[in-house]
Design a protein around this motif. Sequence first.
Motif, PDB file in Angstrom:
ATOM      1  N   HIS A 227       0.843  -1.203   0.000  1.00 24.42           N
ATOM      2  CA  HIS A 227       0.000   0.000   0.000  1.00 24.42           C
ATOM      3  C   HIS A 227       0.880   1.255   0.000  1.00 24.42           C
ATOM      4  O   HIS A 227       0.624   2.210  -0.739  1.00 24.42           O
ATOM      5  N   GLU A 228       1.910   1.241   0.850  1.00 27.85           N
ATOM      6  CA  GLU A 228       2.776   2.417   0.948  1.00 27.85           C
ATOM      7  C   GLU A 228       3.530   2.650  -0.360  1.00 27.85           C
ATOM      8  O   GLU A 228       3.666   3.792  -0.829  1.00 27.85           O
ATOM      9  N   LYS A 229       4.004   1.575  -0.983  1.00 26.53           N
ATOM     10  CA  LYS A 229       4.739   1.717  -2.249  1.00 26.53           C
ATOM     11  C   LYS A 229       3.811   2.152  -3.386  1.00 26.53           C
ATOM     12  O   LYS A 229       4.203   2.968  -4.233  1.00 26.53           O
ATOM     13  N   MET A 230       2.604   1.649  -3.392  1.00 23.40           N
ATOM     14  CA  MET A 230       1.663   2.058  -4.443  1.00 23.40           C
ATOM     15  C   MET A 230       1.234   3.512  -4.251  1.00 23.40           C
ATOM     16  O   MET A 230       0.979   4.223  -5.227  1.00 23.40           O
ATOM     17  N   TRP A 231       1.191   3.971  -2.991  1.00 24.60           N
ATOM     18  CA  TRP A 231       0.937   5.407  -2.782  1.00 24.60           C
ATOM     19  C   TRP A 231       2.092   6.229  -3.354  1.00 24.60           C
ATOM     20  O   TRP A 231       1.872   7.228  -4.055  1.00 24.60           O
ATOM     21  N   ILE A 232       3.321   5.831  -3.057  1.00 22.77           N
ATOM     22  CA  ILE A 232       4.490   6.535  -3.593  1.00 22.77           C
ATOM     23  C   ILE A 232       4.418   6.587  -5.112  1.00 22.77           C
ATOM     24  O   ILE A 232       4.645   7.643  -5.729  1.00 22.77           O
ATOM     25  N   ARG A 233       4.104   5.470  -5.725  1.00 17.92           N
ATOM     26  CA  ARG A 233       4.055   5.377  -7.190  1.00 17.92           C
ATOM     27  C   ARG A 233       3.003   6.311  -7.772  1.00 17.92           C
ATOM     28  O   ARG A 233       3.275   7.098  -8.703  1.00 17.92           O
ATOM     29  N   SER A 234       1.778   6.267  -7.229  1.00 15.86           N
ATOM     30  CA  SER A 234       0.703   7.112  -7.773  1.00 15.86           C
ATOM     31  C   SER A 234       0.929   8.574  -7.461  1.00 15.86           C
ATOM     32  O   SER A 234       0.694   9.447  -8.311  1.00 15.86           O
ATOM     33  N   TRP A 235       1.397   8.869  -6.253  1.00 13.89           N
ATOM     34  CA  TRP A 235       1.672  10.263  -5.879  1.00 13.89           C
ATOM     35  C   TRP A 235       2.760  10.848  -6.766  1.00 13.89           C
ATOM     36  O   TRP A 235       2.660  11.993  -7.213  1.00 13.89           O
ATOM     37  N   SER A 236       3.800  10.067  -7.056  1.00 15.71           N
ATOM     38  CA  SER A 236       4.862  10.527  -7.952  1.00 15.71           C
ATOM     39  C   SER A 236       4.316  10.749  -9.354  1.00 15.71           C
ATOM     40  O   SER A 236       4.643  11.746 -10.007  1.00 15.71           O
ATOM     41  N   ASN A 237       3.490   9.841  -9.828  1.00 17.38           N
ATOM     42  CA  ASN A 237       2.905   9.980 -11.163  1.00 17.38           C
ATOM     43  C   ASN A 237       2.016  11.209 -11.265  1.00 17.38           C
ATOM     44  O   ASN A 237       1.939  11.850 -12.318  1.00 17.38           O
TER      45      ASN A 237
ATOM     46  N   THR B 170       2.296  14.075  -9.219  1.00 19.01           N
ATOM     47  CA  THR B 170       2.874  15.364  -8.831  1.00 19.01           C
ATOM     48  C   THR B 170       4.298  15.599  -9.295  1.00 19.01           C
ATOM     49  O   THR B 170       4.740  16.758  -9.339  1.00 19.01           O
ATOM     50  N   TYR B 171       5.083  14.562  -9.617  1.00 21.73           N
ATOM     51  CA  TYR B 171       6.486  14.749  -9.970  1.00 21.73           C
ATOM     52  C   TYR B 171       6.596  15.578 -11.252  1.00 21.73           C
ATOM     53  O   TYR B 171       5.865  15.359 -12.221  1.00 21.73           O
ATOM     54  N   LEU B 172       7.503  16.544 -11.234  1.00 21.62           N
ATOM     55  CA  LEU B 172       7.625  17.466 -12.363  1.00 21.62           C
ATOM     56  C   LEU B 172       7.919  16.726 -13.660  1.00 21.62           C
ATOM     57  O   LEU B 172       7.388  17.058 -14.718  1.00 21.62           O
ATOM     58  N   TRP B 173       8.758  15.694 -13.580  1.00 22.09           N
ATOM     59  CA  TRP B 173       9.139  14.927 -14.773  1.00 22.09           C
ATOM     60  C   TRP B 173       8.575  13.506 -14.685  1.00 22.09           C
ATOM     61  O   TRP B 173       9.289  12.523 -14.877  1.00 22.09           O
ATOM     62  N   TYR B 174       7.287  13.402 -14.362  1.00 26.97           N
ATOM     63  CA  TYR B 174       6.688  12.083 -14.122  1.00 26.97           C
ATOM     64  C   TYR B 174       6.851  11.149 -15.314  1.00 26.97           C
ATOM     65  O   TYR B 174       6.923   9.923 -15.149  1.00 26.97           O
ATOM     66  N   ASP B 175       6.920  11.716 -16.538  1.00 29.46           N
ATOM     67  CA  ASP B 175       7.044  10.869 -17.718  1.00 29.46           C
ATOM     68  C   ASP B 175       8.469  10.357 -17.928  1.00 29.46           C
ATOM     69  O   ASP B 175       8.728   9.610 -18.868  1.00 29.46           O
ATOM     70  N   GLU B 176       9.398  10.728 -17.031  1.00 26.18           N
ATOM     71  CA  GLU B 176      10.761  10.215 -17.084  1.00 26.18           C
ATOM     72  C   GLU B 176      11.021   9.163 -16.001  1.00 26.18           C
ATOM     73  O   GLU B 176      12.159   8.719 -15.819  1.00 26.18           O
ATOM     74  N   ILE B 177       9.971   8.772 -15.263  1.00 28.08           N
ATOM     75  CA  ILE B 177      10.107   7.738 -14.238  1.00 28.08           C
ATOM     76  C   ILE B 177       9.871   6.369 -14.870  1.00 28.08           C
ATOM     77  O   ILE B 177       8.859   6.157 -15.551  1.00 28.08           O
ATOM     78  N   ALA B 178      10.782   5.445 -14.651  1.00 28.75           N
ATOM     79  CA  ALA B 178      10.576   4.066 -15.114  1.00 28.75           C
ATOM     80  C   ALA B 178       9.571   3.391 -14.181  1.00 28.75           C
ATOM     81  O   ALA B 178       9.719   3.427 -12.956  1.00 28.75           O
ATOM     82  N   ASP B 179       8.538   2.793 -14.750  1.00 22.85           N
ATOM     83  CA  ASP B 179       7.486   2.167 -13.950  1.00 22.85           C
ATOM     84  C   ASP B 179       7.911   0.749 -13.569  1.00 22.85           C
ATOM     85  O   ASP B 179       7.546  -0.231 -14.218  1.00 22.85           O
ATOM     86  N   VAL B 180       8.717   0.660 -12.513  1.00 20.79           N
ATOM     87  CA  VAL B 180       9.248  -0.636 -12.091  1.00 20.79           C
ATOM     88  C   VAL B 180       8.318  -1.285 -11.077  1.00 20.79           C
ATOM     89  O   VAL B 180       7.633  -0.609 -10.308  1.00 20.79           O
ATOM     90  N   ASP B 181       8.310  -2.596 -11.079  1.00 19.26           N
ATOM     91  CA  ASP B 181       7.489  -3.374 -10.156  1.00 19.26           C
ATOM     92  C   ASP B 181       8.000  -3.164  -8.732  1.00 19.26           C
ATOM     93  O   ASP B 181       9.163  -3.442  -8.426  1.00 19.26           O
TER      94      ASP B 181
END
Length: 522
Positions: free
Chosen positions: A79-89, A91-102
């Motif tokens: 749950h905590e990691k999926m929150w980090i993942r969605s929150w980053s997607n 709000t992160y300024l360069w969200y499209d440069e994040i590799a979507d790793v498992d």
Amino acid sequence: MKIKFASIAIATLLLSACGGGGGSSSTPKQNINPPPVNNGPDAPVWTEGEFLGASGFKNYCEAPRSGNGFSDVDGTSMHEKMWIRSWSNETYLWYDEIADVDPTNYEVLAYFDTQKTTDTTSSGKPKDQFHFTYDTEEWEQLSQSGVVYGYGIEWAIISPTVPRKAVVVFTEPDTEARTKNITRGSELIEIDGIDFVNTNSQSDVNAINAALFPEELNQSHTFKFRAVDGEEFTVTMSSASIETSPVLTTKVIDTPTGNVGYMQFNSFIAPAEEQLYHSFGEFKQNNVTDLVLDLRYNSGGLLYMASQLGYMIAGDNTNGSLFYRFKFNDKINSEVIPYSTTTYGFADGFQAGLTLPTLNLNRVFILTTDSTCSASEAVMNGLLGSDVEVIQIGGTTCGKPYGFTGEDNCGTTYFTIQFSGDNAMGFGDYADGFSAINSSNPFADPNALVEGCEVSDDYSKPLGDVSERLLSTALSYRNNGSCPVQPVGAPANYQRATFSNQKMIKDNRISTLLRSNIIRGM
């Protein structure tokens, strides 16, 4: 309105033995043999490229906090990691440069380290150097009250490798360091009988780290120093809760051409607002006609306080222009910060709505090093954008035109770059820092060159002493408009550490004193 941080750029002071090093790789790496993680039978499932809203995962914690004010409920590490993942997607300024790793085989904080860009700037440094976490309780203590554990000493690392060299930058008022007359420029020689300069034993390094960065109160350690005059002395100090003073030194310098105000300002944290308010009131009463603003150790903080500082300097000379224009990712609407003309009451007990004093200056001298960062750079950029003359004396600034609002989840506060910012003229691209126009920095951005003089920091004189190199150069430039005929030293080539998470910070005893240097072994 959410008050935004331009980040206190948490920087690092790390000791390691031969073969060691500090900081995380700029390229995320999966754990080869990850420890067991509680993903649980009711844990959410990762599907590449599919993102649910972060709010659906928030406060679902593997170890929920209890007590008033907490919204935590039972959850899993997933749950905590999926929150980090969605929150980053989101709000992160360069969200499209994040590799979507498992996230399955990562610990929570290690997974957060993957949620950032791996691109670099034109100078080759990581595009994102400011991705970190903090224990929420510790962060609130630091940001709201400026309290840290220590002795009241701020350090500078001159040589990060053996033979090491660390000197005292300044000491905080009402601390043991101040009462025992540990002065600026004093060089550290030994700690608890261990040779600080030359030791490369891991056990020695661990002991030195524990002494330099205590995590508990009342830890007693003995330090041997060499003062600027060459005299050696030894003191024993006990760790205490140190309340930092953001505005450490102010004075009015009487010159034949008018009064010059000097201010050493170290952090845009909540208690600073009241100190700035009263200091500028005193400058105004003393008819200050020029200001030397010493930001050489100011790593940043509240952007709205930066806008207040800009107004207290320039006032009517801002000509009604904006101070800062946020540039978020394409999922978030833009905002602007005007120059703030009143107090916000950031700290408890200080009134909001008071009219700020202003000097109405059309120029300001700003003293800088590579620890001048974030909100400090925003002050420079904001004033330049309002056509106020900024004269930079010192080294190239750290290069952080980005910011974030820390977000707590399950007891950890996460900081991920969420915005950059432009001034009123539309400029905000200074990722390699602002440099004085005579800079020897080979990576100096021509668009981020500022009138002034490149000179190195001077640890041999007290801060605020008119003979101290940076202040002396500023006063000289004020009189004749030119830099010293011979270059006055080269700014130190500091190495910045990068880091990924609070666990790494705690494990390596990284300083929370907002420094930007790293000590290494051979």
